[in-house]
Design a protein around this motif. Structure first.
Motif, PDB file in Angstrom:
ATOM      1  N   ASN A  58     -96.069  -9.430   1.535  1.00 25.92           N
ATOM      2  CA  ASN A  58     -96.275  -9.778   2.972  1.00 25.92           C
ATOM      3  C   ASN A  58     -95.666  -8.652   3.688  1.00 25.92           C
ATOM      4  N   LEU A  59     -94.341  -8.209   3.267  1.00 30.39           N
ATOM      5  CA  LEU A  59     -93.722  -7.372   4.115  1.00 30.39           C
ATOM      6  C   LEU A  59     -94.280  -6.028   3.899  1.00 30.39           C
TER       7      LEU A  59
ATOM      8  N   THR B  28     -97.490  -5.782   6.138  1.00 31.83           N
ATOM      9  CA  THR B  28     -97.198  -5.888   7.768  1.00 31.83           C
ATOM     10  C   THR B  28     -96.363  -4.673   8.337  1.00 31.83           C
ATOM     11  N   TRP B  29     -95.541  -3.918   7.253  1.00 30.91           N
ATOM     12  CA  TRP B  29     -94.647  -3.040   7.709  1.00 30.91           C
ATOM     13  C   TRP B  29     -95.223  -1.960   8.555  1.00 30.91           C
TER      14      TRP B  29
ATOM     15  N   TRP C 194     -97.581  -2.266  10.807  1.00 21.96           N
ATOM     16  CA  TRP C 194     -97.673  -2.457  11.992  1.00 21.96           C
ATOM     17  C   TRP C 194     -96.437  -2.576  13.097  1.00 21.96           C
ATOM     18  N   LEU C 195     -95.243  -2.825  12.274  1.00 18.32           N
ATOM     19  CA  LEU C 195     -93.928  -2.856  13.038  1.00 18.32           C
ATOM     20  C   LEU C 195     -93.599  -1.278  13.833  1.00 18.32           C
ATOM     21  N   SER C 196     -93.059  -1.433  14.863  1.00 16.67           N
ATOM     22  CA  SER C 196     -92.323   0.108  15.256  1.00 16.67           C
ATOM     23  C   SER C 196     -91.244  -0.518  15.918  1.00 16.67           C
ATOM     24  N   PRO C 197     -90.258   0.549  15.810  1.00 13.35           N
ATOM     25  CA  PRO C 197     -88.907   0.341  16.278  1.00 13.35           C
ATOM     26  C   PRO C 197     -88.637  -0.481  17.505  1.00 13.35           C
TER      27      PRO C 197
ATOM     28  N   THR D  80     -90.267  -3.146  18.364  1.00 14.23           N
ATOM     29  CA  THR D  80     -90.656  -4.639  18.005  1.00 14.23           C
ATOM     30  C   THR D  80     -89.661  -5.196  16.952  1.00 14.23           C
ATOM     31  N   MET D  81     -88.570  -4.374  16.620  1.00  9.11           N
ATOM     32  CA  MET D  81     -87.573  -4.820  15.846  1.00  9.11           C
ATOM     33  C   MET D  81     -86.304  -5.204  16.382  1.00  9.11           C
TER      34      MET D  81
END
Length: 52
Positions: A39-40, A43-44, A46-49, A51-52
């Motif tokens: 899952n990580l 989805t990784w 799609w993540l941007s700095p 959103t973290m």
């Protein structure tokens, strides 16, 4: 002690590659440790700095 194959077992990846109808390079198979890791990895991208 060792952690084994960090990138996944070459033998396991070769067997998974045989499951496909077309030829698949075992190096293109990503083996994870359980669902959480998969899952990580899924989805990784799609993540941007922001959103973290």
């Amino acid at each position: 002690m060792n952690y084994g194959w960090i990138e996944g077992s070459p033998d396991f990846k070769a067997e998974v590659a045989k499951l496909y109808r077309r030829e698949v390079n075992p190096d293109h198979i990503l083996q994870t440790n359980g669902c959480t890791g998969a899952n990580l990895d899924a989805t990784w991208p799609w993540l941007s700095p922001a959103t973290m």
